[in-house]
Design an enzyme around this catalytic site. Structure first.
Site, PDB file in Angstrom:
ATOM      1  N   SER A 129      -7.450   6.900   3.368  1.00  0.00           N
ATOM      2  CA  SER A 129      -8.238   7.805   4.196  1.00  0.00           C
ATOM      3  C   SER A 129      -8.430   7.340   5.644  1.00  0.00           C
ATOM      4  CB  SER A 129      -9.597   8.018   3.524  1.00  0.00           C
ATOM      5  OG  SER A 129     -10.521   8.608   4.387  1.00  0.00           O
ATOM      6  N   TRP A 130      -9.040   6.176   5.836  1.00  0.00           N
ATOM      7  CA  TRP A 130      -9.301   5.803   7.246  1.00  0.00           C
ATOM      8  C   TRP A 130      -8.033   5.313   7.917  1.00  0.00           C
ATOM      9  CZ3 TRP A 130     -12.802   1.226   9.180  1.00  0.00           C
ATOM     10  CH2 TRP A 130     -12.441   0.025   8.589  1.00  0.00           C
ATOM     11  N   TYR A 176       1.052  -0.120  -8.044  1.00  0.00           N
ATOM     12  CA  TYR A 176      -0.177  -0.366  -7.290  1.00  0.00           C
ATOM     13  C   TYR A 176      -1.361  -0.367  -8.248  1.00  0.00           C
ATOM     14  CZ  TYR A 176      -4.012  -0.153  -4.066  1.00  0.00           C
ATOM     15  OH  TYR A 176      -5.175  -0.456  -3.399  1.00  0.00           O
ATOM     16  N   TYR A 229       0.845  -1.219   0.000  1.00  0.00           N
ATOM     17  CA  TYR A 229       0.000   0.000   0.000  1.00  0.00           C
ATOM     18  C   TYR A 229       0.873   1.259   0.000  1.00  0.00           C
ATOM     19  CZ  TYR A 229      -3.402  -3.447   1.748  1.00  0.00           C
ATOM     20  OH  TYR A 229      -4.207  -4.547   1.916  1.00  0.00           O
ATOM     21  N   GLY A 277     -14.275  -0.188   3.721  1.00  0.00           N
ATOM     22  CA  GLY A 277     -13.025  -0.516   4.388  1.00  0.00           C
ATOM     23  C   GLY A 277     -12.845  -2.024   4.588  1.00  0.00           C
ATOM     24  N   GLN A 333     -13.878   6.239   2.175  1.00  0.00           N
ATOM     25  CA  GLN A 333     -13.737   5.220   3.227  1.00  0.00           C
ATOM     26  C   GLN A 333     -14.471   5.693   4.480  1.00  0.00           C
ATOM     27  OE1 GLN A 333      -9.507   4.195   3.599  1.00  0.00           O
ATOM     28  NE2 GLN A 333     -10.012   2.178   2.802  1.00  0.00           N
ATOM     29  N   ASP A 374     -13.017  -4.821   2.492  1.00  0.00           N
ATOM     30  CA  ASP A 374     -13.109  -5.067   1.051  1.00  0.00           C
ATOM     31  C   ASP A 374     -13.894  -6.315   0.626  1.00  0.00           C
ATOM     32  OD1 ASP A 374     -11.211  -3.145   1.651  1.00  0.00           O
ATOM     33  OD2 ASP A 374      -9.926  -3.635  -0.031  1.00  0.00           O
ATOM     34  N   GLU A 376      -1.021  -7.117   9.182  1.00  0.00           N
ATOM     35  CA  GLU A 376      -2.258  -6.471   8.723  1.00  0.00           C
ATOM     36  C   GLU A 376      -3.471  -7.127   9.385  1.00  0.00           C
ATOM     37  OE1 GLU A 376      -2.584  -6.946   4.508  1.00  0.00           O
ATOM     38  OE2 GLU A 376      -4.134  -5.406   4.269  1.00  0.00           O
ATOM     39  N   TYR A 419      -8.457 -12.367   4.755  1.00  0.00           N
ATOM     40  CA  TYR A 419      -8.777 -10.943   4.693  1.00  0.00           C
ATOM     41  C   TYR A 419      -9.947 -10.581   5.611  1.00  0.00           C
ATOM     42  CZ  TYR A 419      -7.735  -6.836   1.671  1.00  0.00           C
ATOM     43  OH  TYR A 419      -7.334  -5.636   1.168  1.00  0.00           O
ATOM     44  N   TRP A 420     -11.084 -10.172   5.081  1.00  0.00           N
ATOM     45  CA  TRP A 420     -12.197  -9.735   5.932  1.00  0.00           C
ATOM     46  C   TRP A 420     -13.227 -10.827   6.149  1.00  0.00           C
ATOM     47  CZ3 TRP A 420     -11.923  -5.286   8.639  1.00  0.00           C
ATOM     48  CH2 TRP A 420     -10.985  -4.339   8.214  1.00  0.00           C
TER      49      TRP A 420
HETATM   50  C1  GLC Z   1      -7.126  -2.825   2.462  1.00  0.00           C
HETATM   51  C2  GLC Z   1      -8.159  -2.759   3.598  1.00  0.00           C
HETATM   52  C3  GLC Z   1      -8.617  -1.323   3.797  1.00  0.00           C
HETATM   53  C4  GLC Z   1      -7.391  -0.450   4.039  1.00  0.00           C
HETATM   54  C5  GLC Z   1      -6.376  -0.601   2.905  1.00  0.00           C
HETATM   55  C6  GLC Z   1      -5.075   0.119   3.167  1.00  0.00           C
HETATM   56  O1  GLC Z   1      -7.697  -2.467   1.260  1.00  0.00           O
HETATM   57  O2  GLC Z   1      -9.244  -3.590   3.316  1.00  0.00           O
HETATM   58  O3  GLC Z   1      -9.516  -1.221   4.860  1.00  0.00           O
HETATM   59  O4  GLC Z   1      -7.769   0.879   4.155  1.00  0.00           O
HETATM   60  O5  GLC Z   1      -6.066  -1.957   2.734  1.00  0.00           O
HETATM   61  O6  GLC Z   1      -4.518  -0.314   4.367  1.00  0.00           O
END
Ligand code: GLC
Length: 437
Positions: free
Chosen positions: A38-39, A85, A33, A171, A111, A173, A408, A364-365
């Site tokens: 944003s968040w 990216y 990343y 957030g 986000q 994904d 993460e 992941y989520w």
């Molecule tokens: C992934 C996560 C997201 C986060 C991003 C950057 O996409 O799902 O929530 O903001 O990574 O860390």
């Protein structure tokens, strides 16, 4: 943990943030990343607030420097020096868009709105009060414009709840929350622009979303571009519009925190408090599921409730939304085999019910424990007086970071770290949690 161990852990967390610092903001992780999210920036600022007021302010200031004229705060502010990216700046068709401040490159989605909470947190922990007050005054109109944008453009029926129009906006994904809605999207061959994923080159593909889901993510991006990012046109055509519990809870809490900022600055907090109360009432009326004992998302396209119990369903606790009876139901579910009972060998809080058919503790989520969700749930539990479980949620973060590193996300069964290492918000929120004492 001994005091020495704690000090070493905090030093290691600060080293992660230093390594990811880009000069005006912090990337979420070194390779996976490479831009500003944003968040992430809001959570990262919450950590900086404990030891470096200036960086905390710069982190948030740089994000809001890319705020659109509509008030939208973009999910990604691109670092022009970074490459490799996907989706990068050209995938959004927004170069030279007049809604974006000159010289900035952003994505075309948002986000979760955790920024007002972060700004107030920075103020509360500041060493230099006059400077922090100036920061509050600077960010206050921008935060108002951001929340106003959400209620103006994302709540077409005036329900007091806003929608997300892409899974990345939540957030979370690839959350199971989106499965049914995404299954309705079956793009014909030419409808997904050609693209090349980069994420699976950095981390194990088994921990990441599937290709069929990625095609749908890209399909939605093309739809937004086709409609010129006009929210009304998107709302009329988009097959994915979701009133998400986590997003709306953070907005409700965000308005409460913004009201407090208004009060500190001598402005009238009443309209913001009133809007937060309206959001809380709407979350209770439309998103609470009596049978499941948890808050569930509402699919605006099908009109149906999404029957997936996820960790986000507990976050109304963070916004002071549930009454005592509902809070006790939430606690009972959290403290059960479906999530992580107090006497079970599981790290709280898995992002998906362990009793659900699709629970996958590595992906992941769809099962793993994320530190930002733990932070929100910890604060919520503590505010409602569930101290034993709150301590356990906090303890899981400390133990996992100490044993595995700043991953993460983590497998809640084995405790193994997954995704990328050196993840900024894991480091930042650990610093904040340790500072809580
Ligand atoms: C992934 C996560 C997201 C986060 C991003 C950057 O996409 O799902 O929530 O903001 O990574 O860390």
């Amino acid at each position: 943990m001994s005091q020495l161990d704690t000090q070493a852990l905090v030093a290691a967390a600060k080293a992660v943030l230093d390594a990811n610092w880009m000069g005006e903001s912090t990337k979420p992780a070194p390779r996976l990343y490479p831009h500003q999210w944003s968040w992430d920036s809001a959570f990262i600022a919450i950590g900086y607030a404990r030891y470096d007021q200036e960086r905390a302010e710069r982190e948030l200031r740089s994000l809001f420097a890319a705020q659109w004229t509509t008030g939208l705060v973009p999910q990604i502010v691109f670092n022009p020096a970074a490459s490799g990216y996907f989706p990068g700046p050209d995938a959004w068709g927004l170069r030279d868009d007049t809604r974006i401040p000159a010289g900035k490159l952003t994505s075309g989605i948002v986000q979760p709105p955790v920024h007002a909470t972060a700004v107030l947190h920075v103020y509360r922990h500041a060493q230099d009060e006059p400077r922090a007050r100036a920061f509050l005054a600077e960010l206050y109109p921008k935060l108002r414009a951001w929340h106003d944008y959400l209620y103006r453009e994302r709540d077409p029926r005036g329900e007091g709840l806003v929608y997300v129009r892409h899974p990345w906006e939540s957030g979370m994904d690839n959350s199971p929350l989106w499965d049914a809605a995404l299954a309705r999207i079956n793009p014909a061959p030419g409808e997904v622009p050609p693209y090349e994923r980069k994420d699976t080159g950095h981390v194990d593909a088994a921990d990441r979303p599937l290709k069929a889901d990625y095609d749908r993510y890209v399909y939605l991006m093309a739809l937004f571009q086709r409609h010129g990012y006009d929210e009304a046109a998107i709302a009329a055509d988009c097959p994915y519009l979701m009133q998400d519990v986590l997003f709306n809870s953070l907005l409700c809490r965000g308005d409460r925190d913004l009201a407090e900022v208004a009060r500190l600055l001598g402005d009238d907090p009443a309209p913001l408090f009133a809007r937060a109360e309206r959001a809380a009432a709407a979350i209770n009326a439309r998103l609470w599921d009596e049978e499941a004992g948890i808050y569930l998302d509402q699919d605006l396209v099908s009109g149906e409730r999404v029957p997936a119990a996820v960790a986000g369903g507990f976050t109304p606790l963070f916004a002071g939304v549930p009454d005592g009876a509902r809070a006790r139901r939430l606690y009972a579910l959290l403290n059960s085999p479906a999530f992580a009972g107090l006497d079970e060998p599981v790290y709280p809080v898995p992002t998906y019910s362990r009793r659900a058919a699709g629970y996958s503790p590595n992906r992941y989520w769809r099962g793993p424990l994320w530190v930002n969700l733990n932070w929100l749930i910890f604060q919520g539990l503590r505010a409602y007086g569930f101290q034993d479980y709150a301590a356990r949620v906090r303890g899981a973060v400390v133990e996992l970071a100490a044993r595995q590193g700043f991953y993460e996300y983590f497998n809640p069964e084995s405790g193994r770290g997954h995704g990328t290492d050196s993840f900024s918000w894991t480091a930042a929120l650990l610093i904040d949690l340790l500072a809580e004492g």
